[in-house]
Design an enzyme around this catalytic site. Structure first.
Site, mmCIF file in Angstrom:
data_model
loop_
_atom_site.group_PDB
_atom_site.id
_atom_site.type_symbol
_atom_site.label_atom_id
_atom_site.label_comp_id
_atom_site.label_asym_id
_atom_site.label_seq_id
_atom_site.Cartn_x
_atom_site.Cartn_y
_atom_site.Cartn_z
ATOM 1 N N ASP A 193 -2.489 1.030 3.122
ATOM 2 C CA ASP A 193 -3.856 0.960 2.601
ATOM 3 C C ASP A 193 -4.372 2.364 2.339
ATOM 4 O OD1 ASP A 193 -4.269 -1.997 3.615
ATOM 5 O OD2 ASP A 193 -3.613 -0.862 5.365
ATOM 6 N N ASP A 249 4.074 -7.820 10.348
ATOM 7 C CA ASP A 249 4.009 -6.731 11.321
ATOM 8 C C ASP A 249 5.339 -6.540 12.036
ATOM 9 O OD1 ASP A 249 1.283 -6.640 10.703
ATOM 10 O OD2 ASP A 249 0.705 -7.868 12.426
ATOM 11 N N GLU A 286 4.000 -1.798 3.062
ATOM 12 C CA GLU A 286 2.627 -2.035 2.609
ATOM 13 C C GLU A 286 1.716 -1.092 3.367
ATOM 14 O OE1 GLU A 286 -1.466 -3.692 2.808
ATOM 15 O OE2 GLU A 286 -0.080 -3.321 4.467
ATOM 16 N N HIS A 313 -6.427 1.358 7.254
ATOM 17 C CA HIS A 313 -6.900 0.047 6.834
ATOM 18 C C HIS A 313 -8.425 -0.019 6.774
ATOM 19 C CE1 HIS A 313 -8.265 -4.130 7.413
ATOM 20 N NE2 HIS A 313 -7.275 -4.399 6.580
ATOM 21 N N LYS A 334 -8.340 0.076 -0.998
ATOM 22 C CA LYS A 334 -9.371 -0.438 -0.093
ATOM 23 C C LYS A 334 -10.762 -0.154 -0.676
ATOM 24 C CE LYS A 334 -8.683 -2.139 3.266
ATOM 25 N NZ LYS A 334 -8.408 -3.556 3.599
ATOM 26 N N GLU A 356 -2.449 -0.999 -1.084
ATOM 27 C CA GLU A 356 -3.692 -1.740 -1.229
ATOM 28 C C GLU A 356 -4.836 -0.753 -1.422
ATOM 29 O OE1 GLU A 356 -6.786 -4.722 1.066
ATOM 30 O OE2 GLU A 356 -4.709 -4.605 1.803
ATOM 31 N N HIS A 401 4.049 -4.617 7.054
ATOM 32 C CA HIS A 401 2.592 -4.599 6.921
ATOM 33 C C HIS A 401 1.995 -3.435 7.713
ATOM 34 C CE1 HIS A 401 -1.468 -6.423 8.085
ATOM 35 N NE2 HIS A 401 -1.528 -6.304 6.765
ATOM 36 N N ARG A 402 1.572 -2.409 6.971
ATOM 37 C CA ARG A 402 1.107 -1.148 7.582
ATOM 38 C C ARG A 402 2.233 -0.497 8.392
ATOM 39 N NH1 ARG A 402 -4.474 -3.766 10.069
ATOM 40 N NH2 ARG A 402 -4.805 -5.207 8.331
#
Length: 253
Positions: A40, A235, A38, A53, A115, A113, A11-12
């Site tokens: 953003d 994370d 992943e 993000h 945004k 993602e 995640h990020r």
């Protein structure tokens, strides 16, 4: 129920151990054995997709203001790592192209993602799709968004990549599935607190994938594995990889 192992998306990046959405976080996630990354994406004022993000740079850089009001060159002057630790003071905001150049030859899935739930960037879907096509990454990419209008634009464009509807609030199961099907989503990404076995089973019955965010507790990871979720976003990819290995070993006996 999904019989395949649950995929682990960083995640990020490995954002529990390095500043989110930076090369340091992505490199660490890759070394830790994540199945995918992943990240953003927003657009700069010169229409270049960049990875962050928030809509503003305030939280994760030494700058202030909206990404849409910066050029890429201006964003590159910011420090995107010191907020996390002085050890990452040289970290820079990445363009999508820099990231795709890095990931294209690595055996990793990619979840981008869009945004655009607060700022509905013009042509964001087309720009991102074209960059993925340029790097030959459409076949292992997922485009996700909270924005139903963005989902509709992806549908109209007849993209040949997977699209996922992000959901942060509770829906009645039937209503959620109808909503996802109407938007022609390939998957539903739900918050962990909304996870229920009945919901996972119903989504799978409609041939949609179920992915869960953001899963950082070990017992939560095991619950996702046992329910047959297609993927989790975490994370801490190293801990998740180890937890999955232990879960699979126990269930193979």
């Amino acid at each position: 129920m999904n019989k395949l192992p649950t995929n682990i998306f960083a995640h990020r990046g490995a954002s529990g151990h390095a500043p989110e959405n930076t090369m340091a976080a992505f490199e660490l996630a890759y070394r830790q054995g994540a199945d995918g990354i992943e990240t953003d994406v927003h657009l700069t004022k010169d229409n270049i997709p960049v990875l962050m993000h928030d809509e503003q740079v305030n939280r994760t850089t030494n700058g202030a203001g909206y990404i849409k009001d910066y050029s890429l060159k201006q964003l590159k002057q910011l420090d995107a790592g010191s907020w996390f630790s002085s050890a990452f003071a040289d970290s820079k905001i990445l363009s999508l192209d820099e990231f795709l150049t890095w990931i294209r030859h690595k055996a990793l899935y990619l979840n981008i993602e869009l945004k655009n739930n607060k700022i509905d960037y013009t042509n964001l879907e087309t720009i991102i799709y074209n960059r993925l096509a340029h790097y030959g990454l459409l076949h292992r990419s997922i485009l996700s968004t909270f924005n139903p209008n963005s989902m509709m634009r992806l549908k109209k464009a007849e993209t040949d990549t997977e699209t996922a509807l992000l959901i942060s609030r509770r829906f009645k199961h039937k209503k959620l599935i109808t909503y996802a099907l109407d938007l022609e989503a390939s998957a539903v990404h739900i918050k962990y607190r909304h996870l229920r076995q009945r919901l996972v089973d119903r989504i799978h019955q409609k041939q949609l994938a179920v992915r869960v965010f953001t899963v950082n507790e070990l017992n939560h990871m095991v619950r996702c594995f046992s329910m047959g979720c297609d993927a989790i976003f975490t994370d801490y990819p190293e801990a998740a990889v180890q937890s999955r290995r232990q879960f699979n070993n126990r269930n193979a006996r």
